[in-house]
Design an enzyme around this catalytic site. Structure first.
Site, PDB file in Angstrom:
ATOM      1  N   ARG A 176       0.481  -0.957   0.371  1.00 56.99           N
ATOM      2  CA  ARG A 176       0.002   0.492   0.010  1.00 56.99           C
ATOM      3  C   ARG A 176       0.786   1.589  -0.008  1.00 56.99           C
ATOM      4  O   ARG A 176       0.612   1.966  -0.840  1.00 56.99           O
ATOM      5  CB  ARG A 176      -0.476   0.236   1.432  1.00 56.99           C
ATOM      6  CG  ARG A 176      -2.013  -1.349   1.088  1.00 56.99           C
ATOM      7  CD  ARG A 176      -3.219  -0.683   1.924  1.00 56.99           C
ATOM      8  NE  ARG A 176      -3.535   0.105   2.146  1.00 56.99           N
ATOM      9  CZ  ARG A 176      -4.756   0.684   2.807  1.00 56.99           C
ATOM     10  NH1 ARG A 176      -4.411  -0.095   3.744  1.00 56.99           N
ATOM     11  NH2 ARG A 176      -5.375   1.878   2.980  1.00 56.99           N
ATOM     12  N   CYS A 234      -1.400   5.555   8.939  1.00 58.11           N
ATOM     13  CA  CYS A 234      -1.963   4.487   8.200  1.00 58.11           C
ATOM     14  C   CYS A 234      -2.348   4.980   6.972  1.00 58.11           C
ATOM     15  O   CYS A 234      -2.851   6.098   6.904  1.00 58.11           O
ATOM     16  CB  CYS A 234      -2.512   3.938   9.070  1.00 58.11           C
ATOM     17  SG  CYS A 234      -3.038   4.417  10.611  1.00 58.11           S
TER      18      CYS A 234
END
Length: 281
Positions: A176, A234
């Site tokens: 990611r 995050c």
């Protein structure tokens, strides 16, 4: 500095005392099913369940998928769970502490320092053959007064500045971070200048947290040197808290900042730049 982690053995002992800690179960998984079902099947005796989406975050919106909760709402939730001023709290999730770290950080943020995360979570507790129950406790209401602002928080501008002049750690999985995949948020990639620091690196093969010295070495390799300001983000501001927890376990710093909106906030604005690949960008 007292470790922000507690072992199953030490928790078990503390639960037999005249004044056991307030125990909170925050099991949750991205994409569901809800963690409440896990709690209902079995939990550490005395634990109260709090839901990440309903109890530990405000409604999704421009601020991200898990914005920080409204202080008044958080105070109500914590008091209903039995959290009292000056009384210890232990938080646990399924295993690696990445979700429990959210409540650990929230309590630190509002001025409650007596909070620890169960090392290895419910998986460790169960694997050791310790007692589990489906009984739901009815805790005495707590009296905690929420005073937000006791730990640093940054917005998108502050995150960009940390990436430029300090160190901004990205807690997401490498794929990611690189932008290979993005299953949830509007765009793939990372904040330009951010360094990948996957939250999965905090635990060993046995599911317990790595030793403080190992974690300190890990963060040194990422560029944490005690001279530059540090922050973390995050996907939505949840697992980033486990980076802040790991920094404290390592004895490195308890003043690292949380970019609460995280990638869900950053990527929603098409005017903000996005970097891809392994390098910080």
């Amino acid at each position: 500095m007292t470790s922000p982690l507690v072992s199953c053995t030490d928790l078990a002992v503390s639960l037999t005392t005249a004044a056991p800690p307030t125990l909170i179960d925050v099991r949750w998984r991205l994409g569901g099913p809800p963690g409440r079902a896990d709690y209902d099947r079995g939990h550490v005796p005395g634990a109260v369940y709090l839901d990440l989406d309903a109890d530990l975050a405000a409604s999704p919106g421009p601020g991200g998928r898990h914005p920080l909760p409204v202080p008044e709402d958080l105070q109500r939730v914590l008091r209903a769970a039995g959290v009292r001023a000056g009384h210890p709290v232990v938080v646990y999730d399924a295993d690696n502490g990445s979700i429990a770290a959210r409540l650990w950080w929230l309590l630190r943020w509002v001025g409650h320092d007596q909070v620890r995360v169960l090392d290895g979570g419910f998986a460790a507790w169960e694997s050791e053959g310790r007692p589990v129950t489906a009984d739901v406790p009815a805790p005495e209401p707590g009296d905690i007064t929420v005073r937000p602002g006791q730990r640093p928080v940054v917005d998108a501008g502050g995150a960009a500045e940390l990436a430029r002049a300090g160190l901004l750690l990205d807690a997401r999985a490498p794929e990611r971070y690189r932008g290979d995949v993005e299953p949830i948020d509007p765009r793939a990639g990372h904040v330009p200048g951010a360094v990948n620091a996957p939250f999965a690196a905090h635990v060993g093969a046995d599911g317990r947290w790595r030793a403080p010295g190992e974690l300190a070495g890990h963060f040194a390799e990422l560029g944490v040197d005690g001279n530059r300001p540090v922050g973390a983000y995050c996907g939505s501001g949840v697992t980033a808290a486990s980076v802040l927890l790991a920094l404290e376990v390592a004895g490195v710093t308890d003043r690292a900042a949380l970019y609460a909106g995280s990638w869900s906030n950053w990527s929603a604005d098409p005017e903000r730049p996005v970097a891809t690949g392994d390098a910080p960008g």
